[in-house]
Design a protein around this motif. Structure first.
Motif, PDB file in Angstrom:
ATOM      1  N   LEU A 177       0.841  -0.931  -0.223  1.00 18.51           N
ATOM      2  CA  LEU A 177       0.029  -0.270  -0.204  1.00 18.51           C
ATOM      3  C   LEU A 177       0.918   1.357   0.008  1.00 18.51           C
ATOM      4  CD1 LEU A 177      -2.446  -0.826   2.910  1.00 18.51           C
ATOM      5  CD2 LEU A 177      -3.198  -0.910  -0.061  1.00 18.51           C
ATOM      6  N   LEU A 178       2.032   1.436   0.953  1.00 13.46           N
ATOM      7  CA  LEU A 178       2.742   2.341   0.842  1.00 13.46           C
ATOM      8  C   LEU A 178       3.973   2.285  -0.260  1.00 13.46           C
ATOM      9  CD1 LEU A 178       4.675   1.805   4.292  1.00 13.46           C
ATOM     10  CD2 LEU A 178       2.987   3.615   4.031  1.00 13.46           C
ATOM     11  N   ASP A 179       3.807   1.633  -1.216  1.00 13.76           N
ATOM     12  CA  ASP A 179       4.490   1.283  -2.025  1.00 13.76           C
ATOM     13  C   ASP A 179       3.582   1.860  -3.703  1.00 13.76           C
ATOM     14  OD1 ASP A 179       7.204   1.020  -1.751  1.00 13.76           O
ATOM     15  OD2 ASP A 179       6.860  -1.171  -2.370  1.00 13.76           O
ATOM     16  N   HIS A 180       1.923   1.512  -2.850  1.00 10.68           N
ATOM     17  CA  HIS A 180       1.583   2.059  -4.270  1.00 10.68           C
ATOM     18  C   HIS A 180       1.053   3.253  -4.481  1.00 10.68           C
ATOM     19  CE1 HIS A 180      -2.048   1.184  -7.224  1.00 10.68           C
ATOM     20  NE2 HIS A 180      -2.441   2.092  -6.442  1.00 10.68           N
ATOM     21  N   ILE A 181       1.070   4.549  -3.430  1.00 15.40           N
ATOM     22  CA  ILE A 181       0.187   5.786  -3.244  1.00 15.40           C
ATOM     23  C   ILE A 181       0.954   6.591  -3.583  1.00 15.40           C
ATOM     24  CG2 ILE A 181       1.500   6.507  -1.396  1.00 15.40           C
ATOM     25  CD1 ILE A 181      -2.109   7.428  -0.608  1.00 15.40           C
TER      26      ILE A 181
END
Length: 248
Positions: A87-91
C-alpha cells in the motif's frame, strides 16, 4: 480513469459529481462510511492514514477509523502485516484503486481496467476480500479508505464513485485535524471574500474593483488571512481555506 487536480488533492472524474456537506466532526464521517459500505455490499470499512510522509524509512500506516470490532478486531493487524508495504509503495506511484481476494473472491462487473491491480494473498494471511481507495492530499492526509467483505461485485462506475467519496472523507479528516491547530481567531467576512476571489483566479486589482476596496486594503485582508491560517503564502492560504470549508 482520469483525474482532476485541485490545489491540494487529486480527485477522480468520469462519474456524476458528488457533493457532500463538510463534516463538522468525526461523528459526521462515520455514517457516510457506513452508507458506502452498504452500497458496496461490504461487511466492514477502515480508514488508514500515513504518518512520516516525505521521510525515507519513516512512513507508516495507522488505522484512523474502523468498524471491525469484536472478533474481527485483529483485521487491522492483518492488513498492516500483509499489505502495508504494498500500500505504501502503490500510493507513491498511482492513485488507482487496489483490490485483493483472500479465501473469498472479489467479483468485477464491467471493471476490466481494474483487474490488473487485483492482489492475491495466501488465505492464511487474510481470509477476507477487499478494495482500497488511495487518496493523496499533499504532504499530509495521505492514506486509504478500505472496504472488506465477502463476494461483492464492483462495477467501474461504482469504483469511481466511491473513490470520489473516499477523497471527500480523507479531505474532511484532514480539515478536522487542521481546525485543531488553526489559531482561535476566525476569518472575517472581508478576508473570506478576498480569499474566495483569489481562489477563483482574480488578482488584487480585480478583487478590489469587485468589492469596492483599494488594492492596498485587499492585500492587507489577504495578508491577515494568510497569517490567521498559519500559511506561508497566498496560494497555501487558499488551499487551506478550501480544506477548512471557508471557501469552495
Amino acid at each position: 480513469m482520469a483525474y482532476a487536480r485541485t490545489p491540494s488533492s487529486e480527485i477522480p472524474i468520469g462519474t456524476n459529481h458528488v457533493r457532500l456537506q463538510r463534516a463538522a466532526s468525526r461523528a459526521d464521517v462515520f455514517p457516510r462510511l457506513i452508507a458506502m459500505q452498504k452500497q458496496l455490499r461490504a461487511r466492514n470499512f477502515a480508514v488508514f492514514r500515513i504518518s512520516g510522509a516525505g521521510l525515507p524509512g519513516k512512513r507508516r500506516l495507522f488505522c484512523e477509523m474502523e468498524n471491525w470490532g469484536g472478533e474481527n478486531a485483529h483485521f487491522a493487524d492483518l492488513i498492516l502485516g500483509g499489505y502495508a508495504d504494498a500500500l505504501l509503495d502503490h500510493i507513491e506511484l498511482s492513485t488507482l484503486p487496489l483490490a485483493w481476494s483472500g479465501t473469498e473472491q472479489v467479483s468485477f462487473v464491467e471493471a476490466f481496467e481494474f483487474t490488473p491491480l487485483l492482489r492475491r494473498l495466501p488465505s492464511e494471511v487474510t481470509p477476507f476480500s477487499g478494495v482500497a481507495f488511495p487518496v493523496r492530499l499533499g504532504a499530509m492526509g495521505n492514506g486509504y479508505v478500505i472496504f472488506t467483505g465477502g463476494s461483492f461485485s464492483l462495477s467501474s462506475d461504482l469504483m469511481i464513485e466511491h473513490h470520489v467519496r473516499s477523497c471527500h472523507i480523507m479531505t474532511d479528516l484532514l480539515a478536522l485535524d487542521e481546525r485543531r491547530t488553526v489559531p482561535a481567531e476566525t476569518l472575517s467576512e472581508r478576508e473570506v471574500a478576498c480569499l474566495q476571489l483569489a481562489g477563483d483566479g482574480r488578482i488584487s486589482e480585480e478583487i478590489a474593483e469587485n468589492l469596492g476596496l483599494s488594492v492596498h486594503t485587499v492585500n492587507a485582508y489577504l495578508g491577515s488571512a494568510t497569517m490567521k491560517l498559519d500559511a506561508v503564502n497566498r496560494i497555501q492560504a487558499i488551499a487551506k481555506a478550501i480544506r477548512l470549508g471557508y471557501i469552495h
